[in-house]
Design a protein around this motif. Structure first.
Motif, PDB file in Angstrom:
ATOM      1  N   ASP A 129       3.371  25.317  14.806  1.00 18.23           N
ATOM      2  CA  ASP A 129       4.736  25.678  14.888  1.00 18.23           C
ATOM      3  C   ASP A 129       5.360  25.118  13.738  1.00 18.23           C
ATOM      4  OD1 ASP A 129       4.884  27.325  17.088  1.00 18.23           O
ATOM      5  OD2 ASP A 129       4.920  25.711  18.470  1.00 18.23           O
ATOM      6  N   ASP A 130       4.772  23.820  13.277  1.00 17.81           N
ATOM      7  CA  ASP A 130       5.799  23.150  12.155  1.00 17.81           C
ATOM      8  C   ASP A 130       4.804  23.115  10.788  1.00 17.81           C
ATOM      9  OD1 ASP A 130       6.968  21.223  10.713  1.00 17.81           O
ATOM     10  OD2 ASP A 130       7.105  19.796  12.323  1.00 17.81           O
ATOM     11  N   ALA A 131       5.295  23.742   9.946  1.00 16.84           N
ATOM     12  CA  ALA A 131       4.646  23.988   8.557  1.00 16.84           C
ATOM     13  C   ALA A 131       4.399  22.433   8.027  1.00 16.84           C
ATOM     14  CB  ALA A 131       5.451  24.666   7.699  1.00 16.84           C
ATOM     15  N   HIS A 132       5.128  21.454   8.508  1.00 17.09           N
ATOM     16  CA  HIS A 132       4.870  20.051   7.835  1.00 17.09           C
ATOM     17  C   HIS A 132       3.603  19.263   8.549  1.00 17.09           C
ATOM     18  CE1 HIS A 132       9.090  20.499   6.980  1.00 17.09           C
ATOM     19  NE2 HIS A 132       8.797  20.037   5.947  1.00 17.09           N
ATOM     20  N   LEU A 133       3.182  20.198   9.585  1.00 18.05           N
ATOM     21  CA  LEU A 133       1.956  19.522  10.434  1.00 18.05           C
ATOM     22  C   LEU A 133       0.652  20.531  10.237  1.00 18.05           C
ATOM     23  CD1 LEU A 133       3.756  18.642  13.662  1.00 18.05           C
ATOM     24  CD2 LEU A 133       3.178  17.136  11.833  1.00 18.05           C
ATOM     25  N   HIS A 134       0.875  21.426   9.341  1.00 23.87           N
ATOM     26  CA  HIS A 134      -0.360  22.147   9.149  1.00 23.87           C
ATOM     27  C   HIS A 134      -1.573  21.641   8.705  1.00 23.87           C
ATOM     28  CE1 HIS A 134       1.973  26.346   9.469  1.00 23.87           C
ATOM     29  NE2 HIS A 134       2.001  25.746  10.482  1.00 23.87           N
ATOM     30  N   GLY A 135      -1.372  20.353   7.992  1.00 27.56           N
ATOM     31  CA  GLY A 135      -2.397  19.657   7.409  1.00 27.56           C
ATOM     32  C   GLY A 135      -3.210  19.244   8.392  1.00 27.56           C
ATOM     33  N   ILE A 136      -2.535  18.407   9.596  1.00 26.36           N
ATOM     34  CA  ILE A 136      -3.269  18.234  10.471  1.00 26.36           C
ATOM     35  C   ILE A 136      -4.057  19.183  11.153  1.00 26.36           C
ATOM     36  CG2 ILE A 136      -2.874  16.871  12.836  1.00 26.36           C
ATOM     37  CD1 ILE A 136      -0.334  15.542  11.817  1.00 26.36           C
ATOM     38  N   PHE A 137      -3.367  20.424  11.486  1.00 24.01           N
ATOM     39  CA  PHE A 137      -3.850  21.531  12.260  1.00 24.01           C
ATOM     40  C   PHE A 137      -5.159  21.604  11.527  1.00 24.01           C
ATOM     41  CE2 PHE A 137      -4.817  25.967  12.257  1.00 24.01           C
ATOM     42  CZ  PHE A 137      -4.723  26.444  13.639  1.00 24.01           C
ATOM     43  N   HIS A 138      -5.336  21.693  10.249  1.00 17.08           N
ATOM     44  CA  HIS A 138      -6.664  22.402   9.596  1.00 17.08           C
ATOM     45  C   HIS A 138      -7.565  21.097   9.581  1.00 17.08           C
ATOM     46  CE1 HIS A 138      -5.039  26.153   8.278  1.00 17.08           C
ATOM     47  NE2 HIS A 138      -3.997  25.361   7.682  1.00 17.08           N
ATOM     48  N   ARG A 139      -6.976  19.882   9.766  1.00 19.71           N
ATOM     49  CA  ARG A 139      -7.865  18.905  10.070  1.00 19.71           C
ATOM     50  C   ARG A 139      -8.808  18.940  11.145  1.00 19.71           C
ATOM     51  NH1 ARG A 139      -6.219  12.388  10.954  1.00 19.71           N
ATOM     52  NH2 ARG A 139      -8.127  11.513  11.366  1.00 19.71           N
ATOM     53  N   MET A 140      -7.978  19.199  12.241  1.00 19.21           N
ATOM     54  CA  MET A 140      -8.571  19.526  13.725  1.00 19.21           C
ATOM     55  C   MET A 140      -9.654  20.643  13.567  1.00 19.21           C
ATOM     56  SD  MET A 140      -5.288  18.950  16.319  1.00 19.21           S
ATOM     57  CE  MET A 140      -6.147  19.008  17.650  1.00 19.21           C
ATOM     58  N   ILE A 141      -9.162  21.846  12.889  1.00 24.03           N
ATOM     59  CA  ILE A 141      -9.979  22.733  12.806  1.00 24.03           C
ATOM     60  C   ILE A 141     -11.264  22.584  12.256  1.00 24.03           C
ATOM     61  CG2 ILE A 141     -10.376  25.307  12.031  1.00 24.03           C
ATOM     62  CD1 ILE A 141      -8.521  24.963  14.280  1.00 24.03           C
ATOM     63  N   SER A 142     -11.203  21.623  11.119  1.00 23.91           N
ATOM     64  CA  SER A 142     -12.166  21.113  10.190  1.00 23.91           C
ATOM     65  C   SER A 142     -13.453  20.359  11.364  1.00 23.91           C
ATOM     66  CB  SER A 142     -11.864  20.191   9.018  1.00 23.91           C
ATOM     67  OG  SER A 142     -13.272  19.784   8.545  1.00 23.91           O
ATOM     68  N   VAL A 143     -12.743  19.564  12.059  1.00 19.06           N
ATOM     69  CA  VAL A 143     -13.548  18.784  13.062  1.00 19.06           C
ATOM     70  C   VAL A 143     -14.203  19.698  13.993  1.00 19.06           C
ATOM     71  CG1 VAL A 143     -13.437  17.060  14.853  1.00 19.06           C
ATOM     72  CG2 VAL A 143     -12.128  16.821  12.910  1.00 19.06           C
ATOM     73  N   VAL A 144     -13.381  20.715  14.701  1.00 20.35           N
ATOM     74  CA  VAL A 144     -14.205  21.748  15.536  1.00 20.35           C
ATOM     75  C   VAL A 144     -15.399  22.459  14.920  1.00 20.35           C
ATOM     76  CG1 VAL A 144     -13.784  23.759  16.678  1.00 20.35           C
ATOM     77  CG2 VAL A 144     -12.033  22.214  16.687  1.00 20.35           C
ATOM     78  N   THR A 145     -14.985  22.813  13.533  1.00 15.42           N
ATOM     79  CA  THR A 145     -16.309  23.682  13.012  1.00 15.42           C
ATOM     80  C   THR A 145     -17.506  22.526  12.585  1.00 15.42           C
ATOM     81  OG1 THR A 145     -14.522  24.659  11.803  1.00 15.42           O
ATOM     82  CG2 THR A 145     -16.540  24.837  10.857  1.00 15.42           C
ATOM     83  N   LYS A 146     -17.125  21.266  12.461  1.00 13.72           N
ATOM     84  CA  LYS A 146     -18.351  20.318  12.513  1.00 13.72           C
ATOM     85  C   LYS A 146     -19.023  20.118  13.600  1.00 13.72           C
ATOM     86  CE  LYS A 146     -17.340  16.069  11.080  1.00 13.72           C
ATOM     87  NZ  LYS A 146     -16.657  14.928  10.495  1.00 13.72           N
ATOM     88  N   ILE A 147     -18.426  19.795  14.749  1.00 13.08           N
ATOM     89  CA  ILE A 147     -18.836  19.103  15.936  1.00 13.08           C
ATOM     90  C   ILE A 147     -18.999  19.953  17.200  1.00 13.08           C
ATOM     91  CG2 ILE A 147     -18.430  16.826  15.106  1.00 13.08           C
ATOM     92  CD1 ILE A 147     -16.524  16.581  17.151  1.00 13.08           C
ATOM     93  N   ASN A 148     -18.340  21.089  17.205  1.00 18.57           N
ATOM     94  CA  ASN A 148     -18.255  21.836  18.398  1.00 18.57           C
ATOM     95  C   ASN A 148     -18.943  23.132  18.599  1.00 18.57           C
ATOM     96  OD1 ASN A 148     -16.872  22.921  20.961  1.00 18.57           O
ATOM     97  ND2 ASN A 148     -16.346  24.644  19.585  1.00 18.57           N
ATOM     98  N   PRO A 149     -19.828  23.203  19.547  1.00 18.95           N
ATOM     99  CA  PRO A 149     -20.508  24.606  19.731  1.00 18.95           C
ATOM    100  C   PRO A 149     -19.791  25.489  20.663  1.00 18.95           C
ATOM    101  CG  PRO A 149     -21.589  22.838  20.970  1.00 18.95           C
ATOM    102  CD  PRO A 149     -20.433  22.279  20.502  1.00 18.95           C
ATOM    103  N   TRP A 150     -18.961  24.776  21.551  1.00 16.82           N
ATOM    104  CA  TRP A 150     -18.754  25.594  22.815  1.00 16.82           C
ATOM    105  C   TRP A 150     -17.621  26.683  22.538  1.00 16.82           C
ATOM    106  CZ3 TRP A 150     -22.185  24.992  26.101  1.00 16.82           C
ATOM    107  CH2 TRP A 150     -23.043  23.852  26.185  1.00 16.82           C
ATOM    108  N   ALA A 151     -17.802  28.118  23.364  1.00 17.36           N
ATOM    109  CA  ALA A 151     -17.121  29.083  23.286  1.00 17.36           C
ATOM    110  C   ALA A 151     -15.626  28.606  23.767  1.00 17.36           C
ATOM    111  CB  ALA A 151     -17.584  30.299  23.977  1.00 17.36           C
TER     112      ALA A 151
END
Length: 206
Positions: A80-102
């Motif tokens: 929701d907050d453009a200023h926080l999109h960096g944290i959003f993408h950091r979280m998505i990066s972590v998901v991509t790296k360690i999460n397998p679950w649907a």
């Protein structure tokens, strides 16, 4: 929150809880082979977990459901907050790296659906990831995601989505082709016909 300040540790905890939850199930969806797909420059994983069933419950008192809800709420707040999109993408990066679950990928798709013009566009690779498009737990949400973001994407991205969807019947054994064609047709139906770029897609849609 823990997710904000230590996303890797928080998502690791979520993945661990989901792994434990699946271990307690008598009929584990982990019997379905894990799939991989390219996402944001990395190889992501998708493991079926029957979340399309248990995620539908209104009773969210179990630990794994509370954690999934907190994860999605945090992603949504950052989206929701453009200023926080960096944290959003950091979280998505972590998901991509360690999460397998649907179940976790379902939350990512849901946030993309609600924010198609911003973070949804940045997640567009999910719309041409065949395991996401065809996974038992993710296919319906993937179609909604395609519907939400397609008009926001450039011609190259749209073409990748169409080609991925059209390829689905070629990715399965002969005895599953009819089912794969139905999935293909349902997903193509999420594309506005006026925006369809390939003649094959247009012929199926008309």
């Amino acid at each position: 929150t823990f997710l904000t300040h230590s996303p890797e540790e928080a998502i690791e905890a979520l993945v661990a809880v989901l792994t434990s939850q699946r271990g307690r199930e008598t009929e584990s969806a982990s019997a379905v082979p894990e799939k991989t797909f390219e996402f944001m420059g990395s190889v992501a994983r998708l493991q079926s977990d029957s979340s399309y069933i248990w995620e539908a419950t209104e009773y969210r008192h179990e630990a794994h459901l509370k954690m999934l809800d907190a994860f999605e709420a945090t992603l949504s707040r950052f989206a929701d907050d453009a200023h926080l999109h960096g944290i959003f993408h950091r979280m998505i990066s972590v998901v991509t790296k360690i999460n397998p679950w649907a179940a976790v990928w379902r939350q990512v798709l849901a946030v993309g659906i609600r924010h198609p013009k911003t973070v949804g566009k940045s997640l567009s690779e999910l719309a041409w990831a065949v395991p996401i498009l065809t996974g038992l737990d993710t296919s319906q949400l993937a179609g909604e995601f395609v519907r939400a973001v397609f008009a926001e994407l450039d011609a190259g991205a749209r073409l990748k989505i169409e080609r991925a969807i059209l390829s689905i019947p070629t990715t399965v054994p002969a005895d599953k082709v009819d089912t794969a064609r139905r999935i293909r047709d349902c997903l193509l139906g999420c594309i506005p016909i006026v925006l369809a770029t390939t003649s094959e897609a247009q012929s199926i849609l008309t």
